[in-house]
Design a protein around this motif. Sequence first.
Motif, PDB file in Angstrom:
ATOM      1  N   ARG A  90      32.129  45.545  39.435  1.00 27.66           N
ATOM      2  CA  ARG A  90      33.383  46.541  39.111  1.00 27.66           C
ATOM      3  C   ARG A  90      32.568  47.824  39.066  1.00 27.66           C
ATOM      4  NH1 ARG A  90      35.039  42.436  40.937  1.00 27.66           N
ATOM      5  NH2 ARG A  90      36.781  41.340  39.953  1.00 27.66           N
ATOM      6  N   THR A 113      38.622  32.845  32.170  1.00 31.13           N
ATOM      7  CA  THR A 113      39.994  32.569  32.655  1.00 31.13           C
ATOM      8  C   THR A 113      40.874  32.621  31.621  1.00 31.13           C
ATOM      9  OG1 THR A 113      40.048  30.161  32.472  1.00 31.13           O
ATOM     10  CG2 THR A 113      39.584  31.214  34.498  1.00 31.13           C
ATOM     11  N   GLN A 137      32.214  40.154  42.023  1.00 36.15           N
ATOM     12  CA  GLN A 137      32.692  40.281  40.584  1.00 36.15           C
ATOM     13  C   GLN A 137      32.296  41.798  40.148  1.00 36.15           C
ATOM     14  OE1 GLN A 137      30.015  37.101  39.368  1.00 36.15           O
ATOM     15  NE2 GLN A 137      31.904  36.224  38.096  1.00 36.15           N
ATOM     16  N   GLN A 181      32.486  41.613  36.241  1.00 35.56           N
ATOM     17  CA  GLN A 181      33.602  40.889  35.541  1.00 35.56           C
ATOM     18  C   GLN A 181      33.273  39.519  35.577  1.00 35.56           C
ATOM     19  OE1 GLN A 181      37.603  41.267  37.310  1.00 35.56           O
ATOM     20  NE2 GLN A 181      38.563  40.251  35.483  1.00 35.56           N
ATOM     21  N   GLU A 212      40.310  39.785  32.046  1.00 31.83           N
ATOM     22  CA  GLU A 212      40.081  40.692  33.249  1.00 31.83           C
ATOM     23  C   GLU A 212      39.438  41.843  32.612  1.00 31.83           C
ATOM     24  OE1 GLU A 212      44.393  40.962  31.142  1.00 31.83           O
ATOM     25  OE2 GLU A 212      42.877  39.744  31.914  1.00 31.83           O
ATOM     26  N   TYR A 213      39.311  42.012  31.444  1.00 35.06           N
ATOM     27  CA  TYR A 213      38.684  43.379  30.843  1.00 35.06           C
ATOM     28  C   TYR A 213      37.418  43.002  30.634  1.00 35.06           C
ATOM     29  CZ  TYR A 213      43.687  44.613  30.284  1.00 35.06           C
ATOM     30  OH  TYR A 213      45.113  44.733  30.519  1.00 35.06           O
ATOM     31  N   GLU A 252      42.511  47.816  28.378  1.00 35.11           N
ATOM     32  CA  GLU A 252      42.052  48.574  29.335  1.00 35.11           C
ATOM     33  C   GLU A 252      41.317  49.693  28.392  1.00 35.11           C
ATOM     34  OE1 GLU A 252      40.432  50.649  32.538  1.00 35.11           O
ATOM     35  OE2 GLU A 252      41.177  48.548  32.618  1.00 35.11           O
TER      36      GLU A 252
END
Length: 145
Positions: A82, A100, A80, A96, A105-106, A129
């Motif tokens: 990043r 779900t 996980q 991360q 994802e951010y 993002e």
Amino acid sequence: MTPIRHRLPLLAALAASTALAAAPAIAQDARCPPLPAGSGLHWQQQAGDGFVVCRARDGERQVLGLMLTAKPTITPRRRQRREAGHIRSHEVRWYQPDITDGGGEYKRVAVVELGPDRYAQVWIDPLSEDELQRLFVLAQGIGLE
């Protein structure tokens, strides 16, 4: 049903209250660290036995949070991992989380060792993002000492 992104801080606080009920290192009178000047955010604080949860809010929405504990309540997994970064003088690795629902994802979480039996678990809840990058910069200025 409440989206999981809103339950993450609650789940972390519940885990802390269960696992750290007798932990003396984080006093109930502990305070949230200073937010960077001009951030436009304010802390909402919740204290319990062995933990303090701080939620940085932009109006009604939580964008950043942290939990001060004697021991981390999460163990991020290498898969996980990043971004690398800093929160003040502390080097951190952002992970991360397993989320779900929309925007997962951010989302990012980091564990910061502040000293013996002193940890901060920091999470950011961006919707894009661009906001992720802004919150990384904001997190760098949190007064964790």
